[in-house]
Design a protein around this motif. Structure first.
Motif, PDB file in Angstrom:
ATOM      1  N   ASP A   1       3.244   2.911   4.723  1.00 42.75           N
ATOM      2  CA  ASP A   1       2.043   3.465   5.372  1.00 42.75           C
ATOM      3  C   ASP A   1       0.851   2.552   5.072  1.00 42.75           C
ATOM      4  O   ASP A   1       0.971   1.347   5.222  1.00 42.75           O
ATOM      5  CB  ASP A   1       1.846   4.901   4.870  1.00 42.75           C
ATOM      6  N   GLU A   2      -0.256   3.104   4.632  1.00 42.04           N
ATOM      7  CA  GLU A   2      -1.470   2.301   4.386  1.00 42.04           C
ATOM      8  C   GLU A   2      -1.208   1.160   3.391  1.00 42.04           C
ATOM      9  O   GLU A   2      -1.968   0.188   3.346  1.00 42.04           O
ATOM     10  CB  GLU A   2      -2.584   3.189   3.800  1.00 42.04           C
TER      11      GLU A   2
ATOM     12  N   PHE B   1       0.986  -0.960   3.566  1.00 41.23           N
ATOM     13  CA  PHE B   1       1.371  -2.174   4.310  1.00 41.23           C
ATOM     14  C   PHE B   1       0.113  -3.002   4.581  1.00 41.23           C
ATOM     15  O   PHE B   1      -0.211  -3.316   5.730  1.00 41.23           O
ATOM     16  CB  PHE B   1       2.050  -1.827   5.636  1.00 41.23           C
TER      17      PHE B   1
ATOM     18  N   LEU C   1       3.326   2.128  13.198  1.00 46.23           N
ATOM     19  CA  LEU C   1       4.419   1.189  12.903  1.00 46.23           C
ATOM     20  C   LEU C   1       5.208   1.623  11.677  1.00 46.23           C
ATOM     21  O   LEU C   1       4.635   2.032  10.663  1.00 46.23           O
ATOM     22  CB  LEU C   1       3.859  -0.220  12.681  1.00 46.23           C
TER      23      LEU C   1
ATOM     24  N   MET D   1       1.668  -7.260   1.735  1.00 45.78           N
ATOM     25  CA  MET D   1       2.710  -7.980   2.473  1.00 45.78           C
ATOM     26  C   MET D   1       2.856  -9.395   1.897  1.00 45.78           C
ATOM     27  O   MET D   1       3.975  -9.900   1.741  1.00 45.78           O
ATOM     28  CB  MET D   1       2.347  -8.062   3.966  1.00 45.78           C
ATOM     29  N   ASN D   2       1.724 -10.013   1.560  1.00 41.96           N
ATOM     30  CA  ASN D   2       1.779 -11.370   0.995  1.00 41.96           C
ATOM     31  C   ASN D   2       2.406 -11.387  -0.393  1.00 41.96           C
ATOM     32  O   ASN D   2       3.142 -12.321  -0.725  1.00 41.96           O
ATOM     33  CB  ASN D   2       0.370 -11.985   0.958  1.00 41.96           C
TER      34      ASN D   2
ATOM     35  N   ALA E   1       9.380  -2.737  11.441  1.00 39.40           N
ATOM     36  CA  ALA E   1       8.481  -3.773  11.963  1.00 39.40           C
ATOM     37  C   ALA E   1       8.054  -4.721  10.837  1.00 39.40           C
ATOM     38  O   ALA E   1       8.104  -5.943  10.994  1.00 39.40           O
ATOM     39  CB  ALA E   1       7.257  -3.128  12.616  1.00 39.40           C
ATOM     40  N   PHE E   2       7.673  -4.158   9.698  1.00 37.31           N
ATOM     41  CA  PHE E   2       7.193  -4.996   8.596  1.00 37.31           C
ATOM     42  C   PHE E   2       8.351  -5.746   7.913  1.00 37.31           C
ATOM     43  O   PHE E   2       8.175  -6.870   7.434  1.00 37.31           O
ATOM     44  CB  PHE E   2       6.374  -4.159   7.613  1.00 37.31           C
TER      45      PHE E   2
ATOM     46  N   PHE F   1      -2.377  -6.391   4.222  1.00 40.02           N
ATOM     47  CA  PHE F   1      -2.144  -7.836   4.288  1.00 40.02           C
ATOM     48  C   PHE F   1      -1.855  -8.358   2.882  1.00 40.02           C
ATOM     49  O   PHE F   1      -0.928  -9.151   2.677  1.00 40.02           O
ATOM     50  CB  PHE F   1      -3.384  -8.506   4.888  1.00 40.02           C
TER      51      PHE F   1
END
Lengths: 275, 275
Positions: free
Chosen positions: A127-128, A130, A167, A135-136, A171-172, A132
């Motif tokens: 959820d939130e 995810f 999403l 993810m990095n 997707a991620f 940037f």
């Protein structure tokens, strides 16, 4: 195929998705889908075995049960198959140390496993979380591994949250697969292992089961690949375009769980009388 | 292939990537890569035509030139091929209204084009703007389109930013492709159209050109697919694993731009003497 030919063979057990089939997610406990509480009650009364197979990873299994009980659903923890206990068993079996990219609410379930340099990444529906930045961090953790492993808790494209499509983990996970040139191992639907665990808990074969869900790919397509009949409901993340999906054709499309359950109970009672 | 057989055929023009080849990105203007300023100067002196093909979309072309001039690189705006002017021409040609998922610094370049309901999504390297919220807004914009179109300004997996690897536009575009069952149209490297534009600006064929970049897939692989010789540099996002890439084998791997340029100038001077 005649409209209801999917009911011709006996149904000895049902697999039900939770979010979008029993209730719509939203603030707090969300909203029970009209008729679903009574539909589960009718299944219990007729004695048709039911298991709940969910990719829900935004809450612990205990919290999920609390939510279902709040809406008066007759569900116990042992009836629920969700990816977190499955991935924890798998990590222990293989001696893997996870880097977590999951919803903060379920991080506690992994306590004791997150120690030392990570040897895999476990992604749920964060959820939130995810972001940037997160993810990095997960990406760099994978790049630092000699043999990078990515476990995805389900592989949904999107779902309905607070009335809007949002999403999902698939997707991620796809983004990290692309960036690292790897394929993720799915724990949850549509992995056949996940459906099999629920079937063997009931003690039936795939042919004797029906799966009911709102996800045309993970629920319906995933079940069908295992030989389970797949029914789509027009609730949850359902959109009209699901009815013309390029690769998946449901055995039946019901307006909601209640309608599907009525048809199943009716057909079963006829089958019993015929025997 | 002998180590330097890539130098045997005449080189009538060079295509250079910018970030990771001329300078390393970082706070403010970043840092010029040792020897790169002088290498570009030597190319100018020998008269070998040079064009700069970049997927940089975190700054306007004017800001990029300002940054290069700060480091004393001899580059003018007309020598730089970047995705933003290319996609703007394309949007105008096709009469498309973009929903933007780009770096805030370049939104101004699209002024006048963003009016009315979007008919496509344009994604650049949005950096911090690749938030969960922004990804969802772009996703919903695509889901609302009758014929969803996604333009990706480049399709890099990752790049080096402030000393760390960071996910690039290709990863996030892949996420939206998966969620919406679509393929994006790439504007930038490794699209052949993008390399072709730079070649025809010099007035040479693919066989007469060499591309030098730090991205094994977009720079080296992309150029090679067009018939351009591809040289990888061990600067920028380069990591050791690039030397054993599963699908791309560079014509040459140079320690940096300066080394590659020295070899090219030396080979060209021999070719000239031979003629």
């Amino acid at each position: 195929m005649a409209v209801n030919s999917w009911l011709a063979e006996p149904i000895k057990g049902l697999l039900l998705d939770i979010t979008g089939v029993l209730y719509e997610s939203g603030e707090g406990f969300g909203t029970a889908i009209p008729g679903s509480v009574e539909a589960v009650k009718r299944l219990r009364e007729t004695g048709i075995p039911v298991r709940f197979v969910t990719n829900e990873t935004c809450a612990t299994r205990a919290e999920l049960i609390k939510k279902l009980h709040h809406h008066s659903f007759s569900v116990s923890e042992g009836d629920v198959f969700s990816p977190v206990p499955a991935v924890i068993s798998l990590l222990k079996e293989r001696g893997l140390v996870p880097h977590l990219l999951v919803h903060p609410a379920i991080e506690c379930e992994f306590s004791g496993l997150v120690a030392g340099n990570p040897t895999c990444v476990v992604m749920g529906d964060a959820d939130e979380a995810f972001s940037f930045a997160n993810m990095n961090v997960a990406f760099r953790a994978l790049k630092a591994m000699e043999d990078p492993k990515l476990f995805a808790l389900g592989f949904g494209k999107y779902y309905k949250h607070k009335g809007q499509l949002q999403l999902d983990v698939g997707a991620f996970a796809t983004a990290l697969e692309f960036a690292c040139d790897i394929k993720s191992e799915i724990v949850g639907k549509p992995s056949p292992l996940f459906f099999d665990a629920a079937l063997s808990d009931i003690g039936i074969t795939a042919k004797e089961a029906v799966m009911i869900g709102d996800d045309i790919v993970s629920d319906v397509g995933g079940a069908q690949k295992c030989g389970i009949r797949g029914v789509l409901v027009r609730t949850g993340k359902y959109t009209r375009s699901c009815e013309n999906h390029p690769t998946v054709t449901p055995h039946f499309i019901a307006n909601n769980l209640s309608e599907a359950v009525d048809l199943i109970i009716e057909a079963q009672s006829k089958n019993i009388h015929q025997v």
